[in-house]
Write a protein that holds these residues in place. Structure first.
Motif, short mmCIF file in Angstrom:
data_model
loop_
_atom_site.label_atom_id
_atom_site.label_comp_id
_atom_site.label_asym_id
_atom_site.label_seq_id
_atom_site.Cartn_x
_atom_site.Cartn_y
_atom_site.Cartn_z
N LYS A 117 0.85 -1.18 0.00
CA LYS A 117 0.00 0.00 0.00
C LYS A 117 0.89 1.23 0.00
CE LYS A 117 -4.27 1.43 2.16
NZ LYS A 117 -5.20 1.16 3.26
N GLN A 118 0.56 2.18 -0.88
CA GLN A 118 1.36 3.41 -0.96
C GLN A 118 0.98 4.36 0.16
OE1 GLN A 118 0.75 4.96 -4.89
NE2 GLN A 118 1.84 3.31 -5.88
N ALA A 119 1.99 4.99 0.73
CA ALA A 119 1.75 5.98 1.78
C ALA A 119 1.16 7.23 1.14
CB ALA A 119 3.05 6.31 2.50
N ARG A 120 0.15 7.79 1.79
CA ARG A 120 -0.46 9.02 1.28
C ARG A 120 0.29 10.23 1.79
NH1 ARG A 120 -6.95 8.11 1.65
NH2 ARG A 120 -7.02 6.41 0.14
N SER A 122 0.70 13.85 3.24
CA SER A 122 -0.10 14.64 4.15
C SER A 122 -0.56 15.92 3.47
CB SER A 122 0.72 14.96 5.39
OG SER A 122 0.02 15.86 6.20
N ALA A 123 -1.86 16.18 3.51
CA ALA A 123 -2.40 17.38 2.89
C ALA A 123 -2.09 18.63 3.70
CB ALA A 123 -3.92 17.23 2.72
N ALA A 124 -1.89 18.50 5.00
CA ALA A 124 -1.66 19.65 5.87
C ALA A 124 -0.20 20.07 5.90
CB ALA A 124 -2.13 19.34 7.28
N GLY A 125 0.73 19.13 5.72
CA GLY A 125 2.15 19.43 5.91
C GLY A 125 2.86 19.98 4.71
N ALA A 126 2.38 19.88 3.50
CA ALA A 126 3.11 20.29 2.32
C ALA A 126 2.97 21.74 2.15
CB ALA A 126 2.60 19.56 1.08
#
Length: 126
Positions: A117-120, A122-126
Motif C-alpha cells: 500500500k502506498q503511503a499518502r 499529508s495534505a496539511a504538511g506540504a
C-alpha cells in the motif's frame, strides 16, 4: 523489480486463463438446454471472464490496481476452499483436488505479490 515482473506475468496468465472460459460458455449458451454445462457453471464462467479482462488491464500497472489484485486472490481462495471441501465431502470431485490445490497456489501468489500500500502524502504538511 523481479517481484513486479512476476506479478505482471501472473496477472496476464491468470487473465488469459479466465478469458479461456469464453469458449465453453458461448458453446453452452448456443446449445441451450442441450448443453452439458450446468447453469451454475455458466454463471461462474461469466464472472471469471469479466475478471480476466480486468486482470489483463491490471497487468499494465499493478500498483494502481492493488484492490483488484487482492480481490482476485482472496476470491480465488474462497471459491477454491469451498470446492476443496465439496471435493472431500462428495466423492465425485475427488479427482479434481490436485487442480484445486494448484488454483489455491495461484490465489496465494496473487496475494503475496500484491504491491504494498502506498503511503499518502499529508495534505496539511506540504
Amino acid at each position: 523489480m523481479i517481484r513486479e515482473r512476476a506479478l505482471k506475468v501472473l496477472l496476464v496468465l491468470s487473465g488469459l486463463a479466465c478469458l479461456a472460459g469464453l469458449y465453453p460458455l458461448t458453446g453452452a449458451l448456443r446449445d441451450g438446454a442441450a448443453t452439458t454445462i450446468n447453469r451454475q457453471d455458466q454463471m461462474i464462467l461469466g464472472i471469471y471472464i469479466s475478471l480476466g479482462v480486468f486482470l489483463l488491464i491490471a497487468a499494465r500497472n499493478p500498483r494502481q490496481h492493488r484492490s483488484l489484485i487482492l480481490f482476485a486472490g482472496w476470491s480465488t481462495l474462497a471459491h477454491d476452499g469451498v470446492m476443496i471441501v465439496q471435493g472431500i465431502q462428495y466423492h465425485d470431485l475427488r479427482n479434481d483436488l490436485l487442480g484445486f490445490a494448484i488454483i489455491a497456489v495461484i490465489g496465494l501468489a496473487l496475494i503475496a505479490l500484491t504491491p504494498a500500500k502506498q503511503a499518502r502524502a499529508s495534505a496539511a504538511g506540504a
